[in-house]
Design an enzyme around this catalytic site. Structure first.
Site, short mmCIF file in Angstrom:
data_model
loop_
_atom_site.label_atom_id
_atom_site.label_comp_id
_atom_site.label_asym_id
_atom_site.label_seq_id
_atom_site.Cartn_x
_atom_site.Cartn_y
_atom_site.Cartn_z
N CYS A 149 0.82 -1.21 0.00
CA CYS A 149 0.00 0.00 0.00
C CYS A 149 0.86 1.26 0.00
O CYS A 149 0.39 2.34 -0.37
CB CYS A 149 -0.95 0.00 1.19
SG CYS A 149 -0.15 -0.13 2.79
N ASN A 150 2.12 1.14 0.41
CA ASN A 150 2.97 2.32 0.52
C ASN A 150 4.12 2.37 -0.47
O ASN A 150 4.88 3.34 -0.48
CB ASN A 150 3.55 2.43 1.94
CG ASN A 150 2.51 2.86 2.94
OD1 ASN A 150 1.67 3.70 2.63
ND2 ASN A 150 2.54 2.29 4.14
N ARG A 151 4.26 1.35 -1.32
CA ARG A 151 5.37 1.37 -2.29
C ARG A 151 5.09 0.41 -3.44
O ARG A 151 4.41 -0.61 -3.28
CB ARG A 151 6.69 1.01 -1.62
CG ARG A 151 6.85 -0.45 -1.25
CD ARG A 151 8.21 -0.73 -0.58
NE ARG A 151 8.32 0.01 0.67
CZ ARG A 151 9.18 1.02 0.86
NH1 ARG A 151 10.00 1.38 -0.11
NH2 ARG A 151 9.22 1.65 2.01
N GLU A 211 8.50 -1.35 11.56
CA GLU A 211 7.40 -2.32 11.50
C GLU A 211 7.88 -3.61 10.84
O GLU A 211 8.82 -3.61 10.05
CB GLU A 211 6.20 -1.73 10.75
CG GLU A 211 6.49 -1.22 9.34
CD GLU A 211 6.15 -2.24 8.28
OE1 GLU A 211 5.64 -3.31 8.64
OE2 GLU A 211 6.39 -1.97 7.09
N GLU A 252 -13.66 5.81 15.18
CA GLU A 252 -12.70 5.11 14.32
C GLU A 252 -11.58 4.46 15.13
O GLU A 252 -11.21 3.31 14.89
CB GLU A 252 -12.10 6.10 13.31
CG GLU A 252 -11.09 5.45 12.37
CD GLU A 252 -10.49 6.44 11.39
OE1 GLU A 252 -9.58 6.05 10.65
OE2 GLU A 252 -10.93 7.62 11.37
N MET A 253 -11.04 5.19 16.11
CA MET A 253 -9.94 4.63 16.88
C MET A 253 -10.39 3.46 17.73
O MET A 253 -9.66 2.48 17.91
CB MET A 253 -9.30 5.71 17.75
CG MET A 253 -7.92 5.30 18.30
SD MET A 253 -7.09 6.61 19.22
CE MET A 253 -6.83 7.82 17.93
#
Length: 342
Positions: A50-52, A114, A192-193
């Site tokens: 999702c990030n790269r 992570e 949401e949290m």
């Protein structure tokens, strides 16, 4: 032969570009074969999260392969190359090697340190290897990257502590109850949290998720997402006796749970431990409750402070991590030279 990386990530490209260039896992094999058919690199691995989105390639004419790969990405995403070329980066060795080691170790992630990315790197490599897209160079490089990432976690604190509110909440709960496999969780409100914390609890095995809200339909929506049970707000106190973890996240402008209320709960529970996570702003729970025996009360600032402290610890490890990665990069380049690939 040279190792090259072409890609973009959360640091170089906005979400609207990343999502257009993202390649779903089930399409990776087909994309790799199409890259092979177009003679884009001699060896190749595609890493898309999702990030790269990154293409790792080995070849003798990598400059030409990069040009063709950019056009391929433009055609795949249906975006003019001019609209995203500035978001792309190209790394040549040894920077390409150091980049992969950093990515696999979580140093290039949105959440520093992570661990999910390590599994994603491994899966990307195995997918390419399965369909014979890798050779001796990328086989050795990716296998080494997995070892480097594990070595960093062994010899530094880059993965120490949790750095999100949800994960900190789970970590605290596990300290109180040892494990969450039989824990019973109730959520009051549908913020949401609160949903994120609830999902994190479920991922660790928490059972009997109960969601309560003044509007029952909202409670039902979150309860369904968590595999739990919806409850009207008026009925929640009748289930407190069986609850181990209480999460509050309503928009009420006043305290919902008073100290005297909680004191009565604890008597009825025979002082069985109760972990309360008050994520609401303004707070839903009377701060005086934390003084009661066997009640563990944390608000959103408490959780964020712990997360920030853990993140600071991780950041303090960066210099040592990059030193180790640089040394491993030099070691790999030495192997590459001996194998006469350089």
């Amino acid at each position: 032969m040279e190792i090259t990386v072409l890609g973009l990530n959360h640091k170089t490209a906005p979400l609207e570009i990343r999502e257009r260039l993202s390649i779903p896992k089930h399409k990776a094999a087909d994309i790799l074969k199409r890259l092979e058919a177009e003679r884009i690199f001699d060896e190749r691995v595609l890493l898309s999260t999702c990030n790269r989105t990154e293409l790792y390639g080995v070849g003798r004419n990598n400059q030409e392969s990069v040009v063709r790969a950019k056009k391929f990405l433009s055609d795949y995403s249906n975006i003019d190359l001019a609209d995203f070329e500035n978001n792309l980066y190209v790394f040549k060795q040894p920077d390409s090697v150091e980049h992969l080691f950093s990515v696999a170790s979580g140093l290039d992630s949105m959440v520093l340190g992570e661990t999910e990315i390590l599994g994603q790197v491994k899966d990307a490599y195995l997918e390419a290897h399965k369909i014979r897209q890798t050779g001796k160079v990328l086989n050795t490089l990716f296998q080494r990257s997995l070892k480097v990432a594990k070595n960093l976690r062994t010899h530094t604190d880059i993965g120490a502590g949790k750095v999100s509110v949800a994960s900190v909440a789970v970590e605290l709960a596990e300290k109180i109850f040892e494990n969450l496999r039989n824990a019973r969780v109730m959520i009051i409100g549908t913020g949401e949290m609160a949903g994120q914390v609830g999902k994190a609890m479920v991922s660790k095995g928490a059972k009997s998720m109960i969601v309560s809200h003044r509007h029952l339909d909202r409670a039902e929506g979150l309860a369904q997402a968590l595999g739990g049970e919806a409850l009207s707000y008026e009925a929640y106190e009748g289930r407190i006796k069986e609850t181990d973890i209480l999460i509050t996240s309503t928009l009420a402008p006043f305290v919902l749970i008073q100290e005297r209320q909680a004191r009565a709960w604890m008597r009825a529970r025979h002082e069985k431990p109760l972990f309360i996570i008050d994520i609401a702003v303004p707070r839903n729970v009377d701060a005086a409750i934390e003084k009661l025996d066997n009640v563990y009360l944390y608000n959103v600032d408490d959780l964020k402070n712990i997360a920030d402290q853990n993140l600071a610890l991780r950041k303090s490890q960066l210099e040592e991590c990059f030193r180790l990665i640089h040394a491993q990069t030099q070691h790999f380049m030495g192997w590459l030279s001996k194998e006469r690939f350089v």
